[in-house]
Each structure stands twice: as C-alpha cells, then as structure tokens.
Write a protein that holds these residues in place. Structure first.
Motif: not given
Length: 231
Positions: A129, A122, A56, A118-119, A132-133
């Motif tokens: 998430s 995740g 992540t 975003l990380s 994230f993906q």
C-alpha cells in the motif's frame, strides 16, 4: 563379423550397431518433466516473499510504544522546561505550547486511529500500500525530528527516548524486510507527500483535541491545567 570370397580376395564386413530409438511416449515424458522443473524454478524466482504481520501491524505497535512516552511526558513539559527554553529562545511564548493531560490523551487517541488504518492497509496489501509505505517513511523521519528537537533545545523533549530506541530502528528493519520480500519501494513523490502530510495530520489532531477539551471545560469540569499534569 562375416568374411566372404570375391574374385579370389577375402572381404571382411565391419560389425554394425544401431542405437535404440526411444518411443514417442518416453520423449514426451522427458520434455514434460523438464518443463515442470523449469516452471517451478521460474515461479520460485519471480514470486515475492511473504511480508509478516510484524512488519505491517508492527508500525502500530511501535507507534504505541513511542506515543506512550509522549502521553506520560508531554503534559506540562513546556512548563517544566520553561527556564531552559526561555534562555535559549527568549522570544518564543513557550507557555502557550503547554498542553493538558486531557488534550494529550485525545490527540494521541485520534492519531492512533489513523495509524491503525494505515497499518491495516499495509496488512491487506502485503506491505504494498502506498499509504502504508508513506506512513512508514514518515514515522522514521518523525523519529529523526525528535532527535533534532532534543539537540536544538539541549535537553529532553517528549518522545526523545523511544525515537532512537524504537522508532528509527523499527523503520530501518521494516524497510529491509519489505525489500527482502520483493516489495517495490514507493515512488519518491509518495514518500515526500507522506512526510509533508505528517505536520498537517498532527496539526489536525491537536486542533480537534483542543476543540474537544474546550467543550469538556465548558461542561463544568476542572479547567486548571495543573490538575492534568503528571508531575
């Protein structure tokens, strides 16, 4: 074995054996232990694996390596590659695409904030998430775009070195680790949305960087792009 006489005949009685019957407590213990073993096996098969932080937060780290290359090479690239670009695509105003060091720094900083968020999403969700993906998929596609740009322009473009060495390999590896951990793949729609969101996000951060650097120029600081180039 016993023998007895009956009417002048001798009868033989076969031996008898009765198996011991376990008590209710023993039966209950066996059933309980069998149920515990079965439950542990089922839980082990159903429980998803743990997604390590390197998957992540690794998105942020891989992005940082990639954009470090862009930070160094993007300022002034259009001017340096101008002769080649004008020969291949004479109708494109390449000089307008040139950016300064200040512009590049602000744009990468803004994008870094988005990738960090975003990380973090995740990491909080164990890679589940959707945001994230989608970002992970878009990151890999971004690397493919870099390779396509280099092929079309027949030369180096900013980010073309780390795209095949960092961006694409990390995306493939992270996807495999998520799959091995039992994390379901995102719906196809979310990946498509993420891929479409990248150009919009890039346009937004570059527009913001242009606004910030213009205010900086109005403040009396140097405006010459040649002073901002790292070559």
């Amino acid at each position: 074995m016993r023998s007895h006489a009956h009417g002048g005949a001798v009868g033989v009685t076969a031996p008898t054996w009765t198996a011991p019957v376990p008590g209710a407590g023993a039966v209950s213990k066996v059933v309980s232990e069998a149920g515990a073993v079965s439950g542990r096996a089922s839980a082990g098969a159903a429980a998803p694996g743990v997604v390590p932080a390197v998957v992540t937060w690794g998105l942020l780290a891989a992005w940082a390596v990639h954009d470090a290359e862009e930070l160094v090479t993007m300022p002034g690239w259009a001017g340096r590659a101008g002769p080649r670009l004008r020969r291949l695509f004479p109708g494109v105003p390449w000089e307008r695409l040139d950016v300064s060091r200040a512009h590049t720094t602000v744009a990468i900083g803004l994008m870094g904030g988005a990738v960090a968020a975003l990380s973090a999403a995740g990491a909080r969700t164990g890679g589940r998430s959707p945001a994230f993906q989608a970002a992970l998929t878009a990151f890999g596609l971004h690397g493919v775009v870099h390779l396509a740009q280099a092929a079309v322009t027949r030369g180096y473009t900013p980010g073309a070195v780390t795209a095949p060495l960092v961006v694409i390999p990390f995306t493939v590896w992270a996807r495999r680790r998520l799959r091995e951990a039992g994390v379901p793949a995102p719906p196809r729609g979310s990946s498509a949305v993420g891929a479409l969101a990248v150009p919009l996000l890039l346009a937004g951060v570059h527009a913001a960087a242009r606004a910030v650097t213009r205010r900086r120029d109005r403040g009396g600081r140097p405006t010459s792009r040649s002073r901002d180039r790292w070559y």
